[in-house]
Design a protein around this motif. Structure first.
Motif: not given
Length: 244
Positions: A133-144
């Protein structure tokens, strides 16, 4: 941390929002004397840019491969990877919004994608291990973050280049200090660091040539050369005493 990188990346831009244009306008550059015809210079620039982008597709592969092979992230500083991703995001946004040719910055996009994979692996093989879950959040964060920086007001566009300097120092200093504390470079890939060093050296030259010596961009690449040189020196120094 991710939050720290976000603050470093966005705060200076926000502070400069609405600043008078003369404050942010870069100084005039001196006329460039070239030994090549415009057509030859354009062709050479395109070739160099293409080689940089093609080469960047594999810069982080040795690091990714080493982590997967050992299933360990020992000695790798997470802050370094988060700050690097913030740097690549800001670089992409600055060059894109400035209208620079893709050949002068395209490797940043490739490096951002590869670095994101490294961050996912840090989560996977780091402490805890249960961090999908945290890894997915990291990816989403840098995309945003990339999308937010790409939409930043033109009046503060130069801040995207200037903010990279402290981020580059943060990213490399975190790994340098980690190596010093451990008296070892751990799972840090020597080949990846060497390729980063070569890329920074080439970009110093292309910035002087293709971007008319843009001072903010030149500072960033010069810092990259100095920092990766330090990491290479550590890889050699600590590698002498590590078991083969």
């Amino acid at each position: 941390s991710v939050l720290t990188c976000a603050i470093l990346a966005l705060a200076p831009c926000a502070a400069l929002h609405g600043a008078p244009a003369p404050l942010l306008r870069p100084r005039r550059t001196r006329p460039q004397i070239s030994m090549l015809t415009p057509a030859a210079a354009s062709l050479t620039s395109s070739v160099i840019g293409g080689l940089m982008i093609a080469g960047s597709a594999g810069v982080k592969i040795p690091q990714i491969s080493r982590i997967v092979r050992s299933q360990s992230v020992y000695g790798l500083a997470p802050t370094a990877f988060y700050a690097e991703s913030a740097v690549y995001s800001a670089q992409c946004a600055y060059h894109l919004r400035s209208g620079f040719p893709f050949a002068t910055w395209g490797e940043n996009l490739a490096l951002l994608l590869q670095n994101t994979v490294c961050i996912v692996l840090l989560r996977r093989f780091g402490e805890g291990g249960r961090t999908v879950g945290r890894a997915v959040a990291d990816v989403a964060f840098f995309l945003l973050l990339l999308l937010a920086l790409a939409a930043w007001p033109p009046s503060v566009l130069p801040a995207l280049a200037l903010v990279n300097a402290p981020l580059i120092i943060t990213a490399n200093l975190a790994q340098i200090l980690q190596n010093r504390r451990n008296r070892s470079t751990g799972e840090l890939s020597a080949l990846t660091v060497l390729l980063r060093w070569l890329g920074a050296v080439v970009r110093v030259g292309t910035t002087l040539w293709q971007l008319k010596g843009d001072r903010a961009v030149l500072l960033n690449h010069t810092l990259g050369v100095l920092c990766t040189s330090t990491l290479l020196a550590q890889l050699w120094w600590y590698g002498r005493t590590e078991p083969s």
